[in-house]
Design an enzyme around this catalytic site. Structure first.
Site, PDB file in Angstrom:
ATOM      1  N   SER A 192      -3.239 -10.127   6.036  1.00 57.07           N
ATOM      2  CA  SER A 192      -1.831  -9.998   5.282  1.00 57.07           C
ATOM      3  C   SER A 192      -0.794  -9.896   6.356  1.00 57.07           C
ATOM      4  CB  SER A 192      -1.726  -8.774   4.694  1.00 57.07           C
ATOM      5  OG  SER A 192      -3.003  -8.813   3.715  1.00 57.07           O
ATOM      6  N   ARG A 232       1.451 -14.497   3.744  1.00 61.10           N
ATOM      7  CA  ARG A 232       0.578 -14.849   4.889  1.00 61.10           C
ATOM      8  C   ARG A 232      -0.576 -15.643   4.086  1.00 61.10           C
ATOM      9  NH1 ARG A 232      -1.462 -11.772   9.830  1.00 61.10           N
ATOM     10  NH2 ARG A 232       0.793 -12.271  10.380  1.00 61.10           N
ATOM     11  N   THR A 287      -5.090 -11.472   1.781  1.00 62.79           N
ATOM     12  CA  THR A 287      -4.065 -11.050   0.941  1.00 62.79           C
ATOM     13  C   THR A 287      -3.960  -9.590   0.687  1.00 62.79           C
ATOM     14  OG1 THR A 287      -3.982 -13.217   0.047  1.00 62.79           O
ATOM     15  CG2 THR A 287      -2.838 -11.516  -1.108  1.00 62.79           C
ATOM     16  N   ASP A 307       2.184 -10.254  -0.309  1.00 65.51           N
ATOM     17  CA  ASP A 307       2.794 -10.720   0.945  1.00 65.51           C
ATOM     18  C   ASP A 307       2.669 -12.158   0.993  1.00 65.51           C
ATOM     19  OD1 ASP A 307      -0.372 -10.712   0.877  1.00 65.51           O
ATOM     20  OD2 ASP A 307       0.193 -11.505   2.992  1.00 65.51           O
ATOM     21  N   ASP A 354      -3.622  -4.860   7.961  1.00 65.86           N
ATOM     22  CA  ASP A 354      -4.411  -5.943   7.715  1.00 65.86           C
ATOM     23  C   ASP A 354      -4.043  -7.226   8.146  1.00 65.86           C
ATOM     24  OD1 ASP A 354      -6.874  -7.464   6.370  1.00 65.86           O
ATOM     25  OD2 ASP A 354      -5.252  -8.273   4.888  1.00 65.86           O
ATOM     26  N   GLY A 361      -7.568 -14.901  -2.460  1.00 61.32           N
ATOM     27  CA  GLY A 361      -9.059 -15.577  -2.528  1.00 61.32           C
ATOM     28  C   GLY A 361      -8.449 -17.122  -1.812  1.00 61.32           C
TER      29      GLY A 361
END
Length: 273
Positions: free
Chosen positions: A208, A58, A40, A56, A205, A86
């Site tokens: 994300s 995802r 995240t 975000d 990342d 998490g």
């Protein structure tokens, strides 16, 4: 019966029986089941009128994108929201539980919930599980004492900051904040900085991605901007479109009629007259 023969439960402390069981199973080659994690980018900042939170959308399950448009900004109270990173189940369960406790507290007191109340309930719950509840949170809200922004780590430690980032894309987002944040940001400037920070996490990342959600909280008002920005639109759509068969084709049909079968048995003991 002697006292030694009675199975007396242990008193106090934590029970790690399941941890030892899982370790034993892992050594025997039995892997743990996979679970949904929100790799995240979540952020928050304080601007001149309140707090802005961003996330975000995802959710991942190992190398698989399990959900391209999940919600990571959770409702806590009318004036308090919380971003979660998490394990998805842990973040939702913890925020829902504390949200219901805050609702009961408002019924009992007849007053608006304070951000520090939500902070205390969250950190006490996470500390009691010693990090086994995988929920990293960014908590923001505006109450009678003004705007507040806190981060809560899975082990129960907390920070109080003017801007904060958490999650796997937090370093990319923090780079944007440290470069561009200043005190007294306007609403539009704050939203732009939050969106830029989330986009930095999305494009740098792998955990994300997808869209940007924003929540603006001010005194007596909140605005939840779901899918505020869509930085990853579909770049290819077939001009012919996609067609699917309406039904499964029937290859053969065989009907077997059922006949009623009755069995009559003779014999047995005669009835007494």
């Amino acid at each position: 019966m002697s006292k030694s023969a009675i199975d007396v439960p242990s008193q106090g402390g934590f029970s790690f029986d399941l941890c030892r069981r899982n370790d034993m199973l892992a050594k025997k080659g039995v892997g743990l089941p996979s679970f949904l994690k929100t790799g995240t980018t979540i952020v928050g900042l304080i601007f001149q009128d309140g707090v802005i939170l961003g996330a975000d959308t995802r959710a991942t399950e190992g190398p698989i994108v399990a959900d391209k448009n999940c919600e990571k900004i959770h409702y806590m109270a009318p004036n308090i929201y919380c971003c979660g990173a998490g394990t998805a189940a842990d973040t939702e369960a913890v925020t829902d539980m504390v949200s219901s406790q805050l609702q009961l507290h408002r019924y009992h007191t007849g007053r608006e919930s304070r951000v520090v109340t939500a902070l205390t309930l969250l950190k006490k719950h996470l500390f009691s599980y010693q990090g086994h509840v995988s929920a990293a949170l960014v908590l923001g809200g505006v109450d009678i004492t003004g705007p507040h922004l806190h981060t809560i780590y899975p082990h129960g430690s907390t920070d109080t900051l003017p801007f904060a980032t958490m999650g796997s894309g937090s370093l990319a987002a923090m780079a944007m904040f440290e470069s561009n944040y200043k005190e007294g940001l306007t609403r539009d400037e704050g939203i732009k900085l939050v969106v830029d920070a989330i986009c930095s996490g999305i494009f740098n990342d792998l955990g994300s991605g997808s869209n940007v959600d924003v929540c603006v909280i001010t005194k007596g008002h909140k605005e939840y901007l779901r899918n505020h920005l869509l930085p990853n639109p579909r770049t290819f759509v077939s001009s012919k479109g996609y067609t699917f068969t309406k039904k499964t084709e029937v290859l053969s049909t065989k009907i077997i009629p059922l006949k009623e079968r009755v069995e009559v048995t003779e014999g047995g003991d005669a009835m007494e007259e």
